[in-house]
Design a protein around this motif. Structure first.
Motif, short mmCIF file in Angstrom:
data_model
loop_
_atom_site.label_atom_id
_atom_site.label_comp_id
_atom_site.label_asym_id
_atom_site.label_seq_id
_atom_site.Cartn_x
_atom_site.Cartn_y
_atom_site.Cartn_z
N LYS A 1 -10.26 -16.42 -11.31
CA LYS A 1 -10.25 -17.63 -12.29
C LYS A 1 -8.85 -17.84 -13.16
O LYS A 1 -8.41 -18.74 -13.19
CB LYS A 1 -11.56 -17.49 -13.21
CG LYS A 1 -12.67 -17.41 -12.29
CD LYS A 1 -13.66 -17.27 -13.65
CE LYS A 1 -15.15 -17.83 -13.11
NZ LYS A 1 -16.11 -17.51 -14.02
N TYR A 2 -8.25 -16.59 -13.47
CA TYR A 2 -7.43 -16.50 -14.35
C TYR A 2 -6.69 -15.25 -14.32
O TYR A 2 -7.41 -14.11 -14.15
CB TYR A 2 -7.52 -16.86 -15.67
CG TYR A 2 -8.23 -16.07 -16.60
CD1 TYR A 2 -7.65 -15.08 -17.25
CD2 TYR A 2 -9.62 -16.38 -16.58
CE1 TYR A 2 -8.48 -14.21 -18.04
CE2 TYR A 2 -10.40 -15.66 -17.61
CZ TYR A 2 -9.57 -14.40 -18.28
OH TYR A 2 -10.52 -13.56 -19.06
N GLU B 1 -14.66 -14.23 -10.04
CA GLU B 1 -16.18 -14.93 -10.62
C GLU B 1 -17.16 -13.77 -10.71
O GLU B 1 -17.90 -13.90 -11.48
CB GLU B 1 -16.41 -15.62 -9.00
CG GLU B 1 -15.73 -16.75 -9.01
CD GLU B 1 -15.96 -17.33 -7.50
OE1 GLU B 1 -16.54 -16.80 -6.52
OE2 GLU B 1 -15.11 -18.42 -7.30
#
Length: 152
Positions: A83-84, A130
């Motif tokens: 995600k980041y 995730e």
């Protein structure tokens, strides 16, 4: 692309040296004492030092996945699941849930379910997927982050 694991920060170096000196003194004292129970304590102390050293990871970034590998684990994180990713330079209170904290680095579970393979607390890179949070410490964290961003 291989990323060299960051060299230990000063605190980690000091902790590692203190642990090794302490263990060496205790091992020497036990061996000199001529006691029958020496084998197991000495074996455990040597196993702790060797195990901690073998936890230092190798970091590899390929087209499809990030690989965090040491003698005991081979974690593969698909790049598309990230995600980041961010650099964390500040240090703060962290709760070790299960693992090693200070001997050659910080390895295991911290703050609940975060997976750490950190050798330098000032070069931590947080990788949020995730399902999990990973923290690693490449020698060149910003270059590592840039490469992840390119692949996403």
């Amino acid at each position: 692309m291989n990323f060299r694991t960051a060299s230990m920060d000063t605190y980690t170096k000091v902790m590692t040296i203190v642990f090794i000196i302490f263990f060496s003194v205790v091992i020497f004292a036990l061996v000199q004492s001529d006691q029958k129970f020496v084998f197991w304590p000495v074996s455990i102390m040597v196993a702790v030092i060797v195990t901690a050293y073998l936890m230092i990871p190798k970091i590899d970034l390929e087209q499809e996945s990030l690989k965090i590998k040491n003698t005991f684990v081979d974690i593969q994180v698909p790049v598309r699941s990230i995600k980041y990713v961010e650099l964390i330079t500040k240090t703060g209170f962290n709760l070790r849930t299960f693992g090693i904290g200070g001997l050659f680095g910080y390895f295991g579970y911290f703050n609940g379910n975060d997976v750490w393979y950190v050798t330098n607390i000032r070069k931590k890179v947080k990788i949020q997927t995730e399902r999990k949070t990973y923290l690693i410490s490449p020698e060149e964290p910003q270059k590592f982050i840039n490469e992840i961003e390119k692949l996403k």
